[in-house]
Design a protein around this motif. Structure first.
Motif, mmCIF file in Angstrom:
data_model
loop_
_atom_site.group_PDB
_atom_site.id
_atom_site.type_symbol
_atom_site.label_atom_id
_atom_site.label_comp_id
_atom_site.label_asym_id
_atom_site.label_seq_id
_atom_site.Cartn_x
_atom_site.Cartn_y
_atom_site.Cartn_z
ATOM 1 N N SER A 161 0.977 -1.083 -0.098
ATOM 2 C CA SER A 161 0.051 0.104 -0.094
ATOM 3 C C SER A 161 0.942 1.374 -0.069
ATOM 4 N N TYR A 162 0.307 2.328 -0.650
ATOM 5 C CA TYR A 162 1.128 3.596 -0.561
ATOM 6 C C TYR A 162 0.490 4.458 0.185
ATOM 7 N N SER A 163 1.044 5.416 1.180
ATOM 8 C CA SER A 163 0.597 6.499 1.712
ATOM 9 C C SER A 163 0.022 7.721 0.725
ATOM 10 N N SER A 164 -0.762 8.564 1.434
ATOM 11 C CA SER A 164 -1.304 9.665 0.852
ATOM 12 C C SER A 164 -0.090 10.683 0.946
ATOM 13 N N PHE A 165 1.024 10.792 1.842
ATOM 14 C CA PHE A 165 2.089 11.708 2.229
ATOM 15 C C PHE A 165 3.110 11.411 1.357
ATOM 16 N N PHE A 166 3.701 12.353 0.681
ATOM 17 C CA PHE A 166 4.892 12.128 -0.367
ATOM 18 C C PHE A 166 6.050 11.077 0.122
ATOM 19 N N LEU A 167 6.504 11.957 1.431
ATOM 20 C CA LEU A 167 7.969 11.242 1.665
ATOM 21 C C LEU A 167 7.644 9.708 2.066
ATOM 22 N N THR A 168 6.523 9.471 2.939
ATOM 23 C CA THR A 168 6.268 8.086 3.121
ATOM 24 C C THR A 168 6.242 7.312 1.997
ATOM 25 N N ARG A 169 5.256 7.822 1.145
ATOM 26 C CA ARG A 169 5.137 7.197 -0.160
ATOM 27 C C ARG A 169 6.362 6.794 -0.933
ATOM 28 N N PHE A 170 7.193 7.663 -0.931
ATOM 29 C CA PHE A 170 8.541 7.374 -1.761
ATOM 30 C C PHE A 170 9.266 6.342 -0.923
ATOM 31 N N ARG A 171 9.370 6.287 0.282
ATOM 32 C CA ARG A 171 9.961 5.069 0.976
ATOM 33 C C ARG A 171 9.328 3.674 0.795
ATOM 34 N N GLN A 172 8.045 4.039 0.449
ATOM 35 C CA GLN A 172 7.359 2.544 0.279
ATOM 36 C C GLN A 172 7.615 2.109 -1.265
ATOM 37 N N VAL A 173 7.653 3.198 -1.948
ATOM 38 C CA VAL A 173 7.923 2.749 -3.413
ATOM 39 C C VAL A 173 9.423 2.186 -3.440
ATOM 40 N N LEU A 174 10.228 3.017 -2.897
ATOM 41 C CA LEU A 174 11.795 2.506 -2.978
ATOM 42 C C LEU A 174 11.772 1.055 -2.255
ATOM 43 N N SER A 175 11.417 0.843 -1.043
ATOM 44 C CA SER A 175 11.327 -0.465 -0.626
ATOM 45 C C SER A 175 10.661 -1.453 -1.428
#
Length: 598
Positions: free
Chosen positions: A465-479
């Motif tokens: 799942s991806y967050s609505s907040f950019f920095l959290t989402r970026f880390r999720q995409v990277l991981s």
């Protein structure tokens, strides 16, 4: 003349007129250069062009407007002109604060995007190109041309689609399609899998090109720091970090280096404020790419990873189970993925004792941009019709070019005498959720499926799942994508010219959209399997137990020569697949709950 041919002729004539008008001024200028010497020989003054007369009169009008002795009519003209002048001045001032799209580069061959080539210096400076092709000949977008509106891009894509329709017609079916899509027995595919692994081992022993200096940890740190700079729009810091990332990444390097290249593109597009347009052009070019390139990528992927084969096996075996005693089977495919799943189902139906049922497939896919929104659906339908004919399976096919949330049940033409199956493989994640809509489109699609009352609803989803907040989402995409790129790097040789195909199709659009875009432009909104389970239960579905015979068959596929770091297991009515202990995907089956009193 046939009405349709007459329409086409008129349409093509109108387009020729449009193109003629575009070049009119160029042609007039050339004509003037030829005519002027002859007027001079004759001692005559060369007459001004109509547009010059208009310009002269306009200047004289403006002069008269500024004169203190202007007439009442000129005063009226001034009053009418002022709003326009103010509007133009406002546009000019506003443009100073926007990124210059004419300077934005999206060179996929070098994996580079830049808002201004002069601000960041890389080893390869030739980054702005109208059209770059990767090793498969796929066209990718660039930023050297500016489009002022969605309509402009639609017109361009439409005309490109029309040209490709004429110049690059593909075979409906040939030996290449048969080789990849039909079931030739496990022994044959095992040989191809082992051949790929031997090539990988040979590449490792002979030595691949030396990796760019810098470790995985350093690249991870640079990417995180760069995302933080982009988040607060610190351009200088972000560009410095992007420069360092570019020097340590490569679109043809190892897994993390390839991923870093794509993430750098996405971060730079976001920094330039053009992420949505960048993503749209990327997807537009992918849509226009010939099916044969996707077929080659599909073939490479099924030799490198068992995921797709398992989903097709799970889905087709469940369909066969409900079709054995049926005279008519209606499969509603939500997101056709080029129809690669269905030739093997048609082949299997032809072997049913007593003869196959009539197969009816409704293909639902997003409309393509341009003048033929159902072009790909039509091609897939014709291909499936040819397979059904060759296997003597009674067949009917209908295509619907529509967003899933826009479909009405009346369009599906469901009959009472047919067994209905709904199939959705990794497509519901692209339907908007409740984040940006009060009435969740995702729940509306589930409501539609429940209204269909299928005997079985087959669903495959990613476990993330991806967050609505950019920095959290970026880390999720990277991981998440670090695992996928590691998987490909461990199973496909880096020198394989088709390696970029699965990356460009399956991973790059997700990364670009999730990092470069924001708000309602976020197309990919995945949920974990647990989240999907809760959503479907709330929508009125009950999850079906996984058939143990199907589990056994799928496990045999995974053990058929693939890397032993892949795993497959059944848990909580999901058939799970993963890599190195991490669950990546799951597939399951549902049916609508019976209403009380039924």
């Amino acid at each position: 003349m046939d009405p349709m041919l007459d329409y086409i002729n008129r349409y093509l004539f109108e387009e020729e007129i449009d193109e003629l008008n575009i070049n009119t001024y160029k042609d007039e200028a050339a004509l003037q250069d030829i005519e002027k010497p002859f007027y001079e020989i004759l001692g005559q003054k060369y007459p001004p062009a109509p547009n010059e007369q208009l310009l002269t009169s306009s200047k004289s009008d403006l002069s008269s407007i500024s004169s203190s002795t202007s007439t009442s009519s000129n005063n009226n003209m001034l009053a009418e002109s002022l709003p326009v002048m103010e509007y133009c001045r406002g546009i000019e001032e506003g443009m100073k604060f926007l990124p210059n799209i004419n300077k934005l580069v999206a060179n996929f061959k070098e994996n580079i995007v830049s808002a201004d080539p002069s601000e960041v210096k890389y080893e390869n400076s030739a980054r702005f190109k109208l059209a770059e092709k990767d090793d498969l000949g796929m066209m990718f977008p660039s930023r050297s041309k500016k489009y002022t509106s969605d309509r402009d891009l639609d017109i361009l894509e439409g005309r490109n689609s029309k040209i490709s329709m004429i110049d690059s017609e593909e075979p409906i079916r040939d030996d290449v399609y048969d080789e990849v899509l039909l079931d030739h027995g496990d022994h044959r595919l095992k040989g191809e899998i082992w051949s790929l692994r031997e090539t990988l081992q040979l590449e490792a022993s002979s030595g691949v090109p030396k990796e760019i200096q810098g470790g995985h940890h350093e690249l991870y740190t640079l990417l995180i720091r760069c995302s933080e700079a982009v988040a607060i729009y610190d351009q200088q810091r972000a560009l410095e970090l992007l420069n360092k990332i570019r020097m340590q990444s490569s679109p043809k390097g190892n897994g993390i280096q390839r991923l870093a290249s794509v993430l750098a593109d996405a971060l730079e597009a976001r920094l330039a404020g053009v992420g949505s347009e960048y993503f749209r052009r990327l997807t537009a070019e992918l849509v226009k790419s010939p099916d044969i390139y996707f077929l080659k990528g599909h073939h490479l992927l099924i030799r490198a990873a068992p995921f797709t084969r398992v989903y097709h096996c799970f889905s087709n075996r469940n369909i066969l189970n409900v079709a054995r005693n049926a005279s008519k089977v209606h499969v509603i495919d939500l997101g056709i993925h080029f129809g690669f799943q269905w030739p093997s189902l048609i082949q299997a139906l032809s072997k049913i004792e007593g003869g196959p049922p009539k197969l009816r497939i409704t293909l639902v896919e997003r409309p393509q941009p341009g003048f033929r929104p159902a072009k790909r659906i039509e091609a897939v339908g014709q291909r499936l019709k040819e397979y059904a004919r060759s296997f003597n399976v009674p067949f009917e096919c209908k295509g619907i070019a529509s967003q899933l949330e826009s479909i009405r049940i009346e369009e599906l033409n469901i009959n009472d005498d047919e067994v209905v199956v709904v199939n959705s493989i990794f497509r519901l994640r692209e339907v908007s959720d409740e984040t940006f809509a009060i009435d969740s489109p995702r729940d509306q699609v589930l409501k539609l499926i429940r209204q269909i009352k299928p005997q079985i609803f087959i669903q495959a989803e990613s476990n993330r799942s991806y967050s609505s907040f950019f920095l959290t989402r970026f880390r999720q995409v990277l991981s998440t994508h670090a695992v996928f790129y590691d998987l490909l790097d461990s199973t496909i040789p880096r020198r394989d010219k088709e390696r970029q195909m699965p990356e460009n199709v399956h991973f790059v659009p997700d990364i670009i959209n999730s990092v470069a875009c924001e708000g309602a432009d976020l197309t990919y909104k995945p949920e974990t399997l647990k989240q999907w389970q809760r959503r479907n239960l709330r929508a009125g579905f009950q999850q079906l137990p996984v058939d143990l015979d199907i589990v056994k068959e799928c496990k045999n596929l995974v053990r058929g020569g693939y890397d032993n770091r892949y795993f497959i297991e059944e848990d909580d009515n999901w058939l799970l697949q993963g890599w190195k202990g991490r669950v990546l995907h799951g597939v399951t089956a549902w049916k609508p709950k019976l209403e009380e009193g039924c």
